[in-house]
Design an enzyme around this catalytic site. Structure first.
Site, PDB file in Angstrom:
ATOM      1  N   HIS A  14      36.415  56.809  17.088  1.00 61.09           N
ATOM      2  CA  HIS A  14      35.356  56.848  16.044  1.00 61.09           C
ATOM      3  C   HIS A  14      34.953  55.413  15.714  1.00 61.09           C
ATOM      4  O   HIS A  14      35.670  54.713  15.002  1.00 61.09           O
ATOM      5  CB  HIS A  14      35.877  57.547  14.782  1.00 61.09           C
ATOM      6  CG  HIS A  14      34.846  57.668  13.683  1.00 61.09           C
ATOM      7  ND1 HIS A  14      34.665  58.837  12.980  1.00 61.09           N
ATOM      8  CD2 HIS A  14      33.953  56.784  13.159  1.00 61.09           C
ATOM      9  CE1 HIS A  14      33.716  58.661  12.068  1.00 61.09           C
ATOM     10  NE2 HIS A  14      33.268  57.414  12.146  1.00 61.09           N
ATOM     11  N   HIS A  16      31.342  52.704  14.919  1.00 56.74           N
ATOM     12  CA  HIS A  16      29.899  52.454  14.766  1.00 56.74           C
ATOM     13  C   HIS A  16      29.583  51.106  15.396  1.00 56.74           C
ATOM     14  O   HIS A  16      30.086  50.072  14.933  1.00 56.74           O
ATOM     15  CB  HIS A  16      29.513  52.425  13.286  1.00 56.74           C
ATOM     16  CG  HIS A  16      29.841  53.698  12.574  1.00 56.74           C
ATOM     17  ND1 HIS A  16      28.939  54.719  12.427  1.00 56.74           N
ATOM     18  CD2 HIS A  16      30.999  54.131  12.012  1.00 56.74           C
ATOM     19  CE1 HIS A  16      29.519  55.724  11.781  1.00 56.74           C
ATOM     20  NE2 HIS A  16      30.764  55.402  11.514  1.00 56.74           N
ATOM     21  N   LEU A  17      28.758  51.117  16.427  1.00 61.36           N
ATOM     22  CA  LEU A  17      28.374  49.854  17.076  1.00 61.36           C
ATOM     23  C   LEU A  17      26.995  49.379  16.635  1.00 61.36           C
ATOM     24  O   LEU A  17      26.613  48.246  16.915  1.00 61.36           O
ATOM     25  CB  LEU A  17      28.398  50.012  18.606  1.00 61.36           C
ATOM     26  CG  LEU A  17      29.755  50.348  19.227  1.00 61.36           C
ATOM     27  CD1 LEU A  17      29.605  50.527  20.738  1.00 61.36           C
ATOM     28  CD2 LEU A  17      30.789  49.277  18.925  1.00 61.36           C
ATOM     29  N   LYS A 100      27.982  65.408  16.342  1.00 55.44           N
ATOM     30  CA  LYS A 100      28.485  65.023  15.022  1.00 55.44           C
ATOM     31  C   LYS A 100      27.716  65.696  13.910  1.00 55.44           C
ATOM     32  O   LYS A 100      26.485  65.677  13.884  1.00 55.44           O
ATOM     33  CB  LYS A 100      28.365  63.497  14.883  1.00 55.44           C
ATOM     34  CG  LYS A 100      28.803  62.906  13.563  1.00 55.44           C
ATOM     35  CD  LYS A 100      30.311  62.740  13.467  1.00 55.44           C
ATOM     36  CE  LYS A 100      30.751  62.350  12.065  1.00 55.44           C
ATOM     37  NZ  LYS A 100      30.874  60.903  11.879  1.00 55.44           N
ATOM     38  N   HIS A 137      31.856  64.648   9.581  1.00 52.57           N
ATOM     39  CA  HIS A 137      32.027  63.851   8.366  1.00 52.57           C
ATOM     40  C   HIS A 137      32.222  64.872   7.246  1.00 52.57           C
ATOM     41  O   HIS A 137      31.256  65.500   6.805  1.00 52.57           O
ATOM     42  CB  HIS A 137      30.817  62.943   8.081  1.00 52.57           C
ATOM     43  CG  HIS A 137      31.015  62.128   6.841  1.00 52.57           C
ATOM     44  ND1 HIS A 137      31.267  60.776   6.855  1.00 52.57           N
ATOM     45  CD2 HIS A 137      31.051  62.496   5.533  1.00 52.57           C
ATOM     46  CE1 HIS A 137      31.442  60.343   5.605  1.00 52.57           C
ATOM     47  NE2 HIS A 137      31.303  61.374   4.787  1.00 52.57           N
ATOM     48  N   HIS A 175      37.926  60.615  10.092  1.00 47.14           N
ATOM     49  CA  HIS A 175      38.382  59.709   9.024  1.00 47.14           C
ATOM     50  C   HIS A 175      38.875  60.433   7.780  1.00 47.14           C
ATOM     51  O   HIS A 175      38.313  60.306   6.705  1.00 47.14           O
ATOM     52  CB  HIS A 175      37.309  58.671   8.670  1.00 47.14           C
ATOM     53  CG  HIS A 175      35.914  59.198   8.418  1.00 47.14           C
ATOM     54  ND1 HIS A 175      35.634  60.336   7.719  1.00 47.14           N
ATOM     55  CD2 HIS A 175      34.704  58.696   8.788  1.00 47.14           C
ATOM     56  CE1 HIS A 175      34.325  60.505   7.653  1.00 47.14           C
ATOM     57  NE2 HIS A 175      33.733  59.534   8.307  1.00 47.14           N
ATOM     58  N   ASP A 248      36.669  53.953  12.566  1.00 45.81           N
ATOM     59  CA  ASP A 248      35.499  54.009  11.673  1.00 45.81           C
ATOM     60  C   ASP A 248      35.045  52.586  11.323  1.00 45.81           C
ATOM     61  O   ASP A 248      34.562  52.342  10.221  1.00 45.81           O
ATOM     62  CB  ASP A 248      35.766  54.836  10.415  1.00 45.81           C
ATOM     63  CG  ASP A 248      34.479  55.175   9.678  1.00 45.81           C
ATOM     64  OD1 ASP A 248      33.404  55.151  10.302  1.00 45.81           O
ATOM     65  OD2 ASP A 248      34.554  55.465   8.461  1.00 45.81           O
ATOM     66  N   HIS A 252      28.260  46.269   8.178  1.00 48.57           N
ATOM     67  CA  HIS A 252      26.981  46.049   7.484  1.00 48.57           C
ATOM     68  C   HIS A 252      26.900  44.548   7.246  1.00 48.57           C
ATOM     69  O   HIS A 252      27.917  43.915   6.949  1.00 48.57           O
ATOM     70  CB  HIS A 252      26.946  46.789   6.142  1.00 48.57           C
ATOM     71  CG  HIS A 252      26.962  48.285   6.267  1.00 48.57           C
ATOM     72  ND1 HIS A 252      25.822  49.026   6.477  1.00 48.57           N
ATOM     73  CD2 HIS A 252      27.983  49.170   6.238  1.00 48.57           C
ATOM     74  CE1 HIS A 252      26.133  50.309   6.556  1.00 48.57           C
ATOM     75  NE2 HIS A 252      27.436  50.434   6.426  1.00 48.57           N
ATOM     76  N   ALA A 264      28.200  51.480   2.410  1.00 53.23           N
ATOM     77  CA  ALA A 264      29.569  51.920   2.687  1.00 53.23           C
ATOM     78  C   ALA A 264      29.943  51.583   4.117  1.00 53.23           C
ATOM     79  O   ALA A 264      29.180  51.863   5.038  1.00 53.23           O
ATOM     80  CB  ALA A 264      29.673  53.433   2.461  1.00 53.23           C
TER      81      ALA A 264
HETATM   82  N1  LIG Z   1      32.377  55.047   6.952  1.00 53.98           N
HETATM   83  C1  LIG Z   1      31.423  54.453   6.283  1.00 53.98           C
HETATM   84  O1  LIG Z   1      31.638  54.076   5.134  1.00 53.98           O
HETATM   85  N2  LIG Z   1      30.206  54.228   6.814  1.00 53.98           N
HETATM   86  C2  LIG Z   1      29.730  54.661   8.096  1.00 53.98           C
HETATM   87  C3  LIG Z   1      29.341  56.087   8.121  1.00 53.98           C
HETATM   88  C4  LIG Z   1      30.502  57.055   8.128  1.00 53.98           C
HETATM   89  O2  LIG Z   1      31.340  57.034   9.030  1.00 53.98           O
HETATM   90  O3  LIG Z   1      30.599  57.891   7.235  1.00 53.98           O
HETATM   91  C5  LIG Z   1      28.535  53.785   8.479  1.00 53.98           C
HETATM   92  O4  LIG Z   1      27.822  54.140   9.416  1.00 53.98           O
HETATM   93  O5  LIG Z   1      28.329  52.746   7.837  1.00 53.98           O
HETATM   94 ZN   LIG Z   2      32.123  56.603  10.691  1.00 50.66          ZN
HETATM   95 ZN   LIG Z   3      31.651  59.378   8.234  1.00 45.08          ZN
END
Ligand SMILES: NC(=O)N[C@@H](CC(=O)O)C(=O)O
Ligand SMILES: [Zn+2]
Ligand SMILES: [Zn+2]
Length: 344
Positions: A14, A16-17, A100, A137, A175, A248, A252, A264
């Site tokens: 899991h 995010h790139l 997802k 999620h 997560h 996860d 940002h 987040a």
């Molecule tokens: N985990 C997070 O707080 N943020 C994730 C989104 C997610 O996995 O819910 C994101 O894409 O920023």
């Molecule tokens: Zn995530």
């Molecule tokens: Zn998530």
């Protein structure tokens, strides 16, 4: 005391790139240690079909450091419009290995997410039929549900019904952050798995809120009280193969976190396996790290385990204060602080 640990190379189930310029940074951090990663599809616009997943895969592959064989495992983003045909085509062409569910409004870039589960029943039917896992999620989004209760409410109001209605569908509860989620997964059938982040093992809501608000600890689902952190730790200590590594890692830019309404997400990919090693070490179960990080994920997804290894050594180093993130900077989790494990 173990000071050195060699394990089969791990994967991240899991991550995010993001997209565009920042891929150079995020992909090289992920590819540093992980062999494969499940790539979250919450781009703007999201990854809605097989062709979009393929395009995104190619952009990720192009951003790999020279010589890297890091393998992105692509995921579709379910919307109210996702048809069984989209699912079947993407899966049969090998364009996506999972899909997802983001309840609309639950988290970053979930605006195109599903507004009611009934909308995706035909897609879920097709996923169950072909054996494509559903990644979830798991939080409800009603504004009247307390943010600390949203995961439990999702289990009670939606997840229990969902797994009953689709008895052959594989579901990864992503997560997880609560004792309730850990219990649910433990008590569920083998087709239900869960990812656990390093930060939810290492931290609780005091780290986010006590003595000042710390935006770089703000993620969703939000850090919970200590007893929930303990329950997640107990889950990994149990050695159950239903739980596996999913960072996860969700970067940002600094300015989007350090503001009056911050995003987040915690950035951990730059030191992910090191942070997990710290968590497992402090729980006295370093011997359980390998299965969690390198066996349970591929076994769940029906993929081969990796065959080469990495070696972790107990050696302190200082995490960077900031890291490049395209034209911006990202403040990583643990910025400027000591990390106790290092990859040799
Ligand atoms: N985990 C997070 O707080 N943020 C994730 C989104 C997610 O996995 O819910 C994101 O894409 O920023
Ligand atoms: Zn995530
Ligand atoms: Zn998530």
């Amino acid at each position: 005391m173990t000071d050195r640990l060699t394990i089969i190379r791990p994967d991240d189930w899991h991550i995010h790139l993001r997209d565009g310029e920042v891929l150079r940074n995020t992909v090289s951090d992920a590819a540093r240690i992980f062999s494969r990663a499940i790539i979250m599809p919450n781009l703007v616009p999201p990854v809605r079909n097989g062709d979009e997943a393929q395009g995104y895969r190619e952009r990720i592959e192009a951003a790999r450091p020279a010589g890297s064989i890091f393998e992105p495992l692509m995921v579709l983003y379910l919307t109210n419009q996702t048809s069984p045909e989209i699912i079947r085509a993407a899966y049969s062409k090998g364009q996506a290995i999972a899909a997802k569910l983001y309840p609309a409004g639950a988290t970053t870039n979930s605006g195109s997410g599903v507004t009611a589960l009934e909308h995706i029943y035909p897609a879920l039917e097709a996923m169950a039929d072909v054996g494509m896992p559903l990644l979830v999620h798991g939080e409800v989004t009603h504004s009247d549900v307390d943010i600390f209760d949203r995961e439990k409410a999702f289990i009670d109001q939606q997840l229990i019904k969902l797994v009953e209605r689709f008895p052959t569908l594989k579901v990864v509860f992503e997560h997880i952050t609560t004792a309730d989620a850990a219990e649910f997964v433990k008590g569920a059938s083998d087709r239900i798995g869960a990812t656990i982040t390093a930060h939810h093992l290492l931290y609780n809501r005091n780290h986010l809120l006590a003595g000042g608000v710390r935006p770089h600890f703000y993620c969703l689902p939000i850090l919970k009280r200590q007893r929930h952190q303990q329950a997640l730790c107990d889950a990994v200590v149990s050695g159950s193969n239903k739980f596996f590594l999913g960072t996860d890692s969700a970067p940002h830019a600094q300015h989007a976190k350090e503001t009056s309404c911050g995003c987040a997400g915690c950035y951990t990919a730059y030191a992910a396996i090191e942070l997990y090693a710290e968590a497992f070490d402090s729980l006295g179960v370093l011997d359980k790290l390998e299965a969690f990080a390198s066996f349970n994920g591929p076994d769940y997804y029906g993929l081969p385990r990796n065959t080469d290894t990495i070696t972790l050594v107990r050696e302190s180093w200082t995490a960077p204060d900031q890291l490049p993130f395209g034209d911006h900077m990202v403040i990583p989790l643990r910025a400027g602080e000591t990390i106790n494990w290092r990859v040799e």
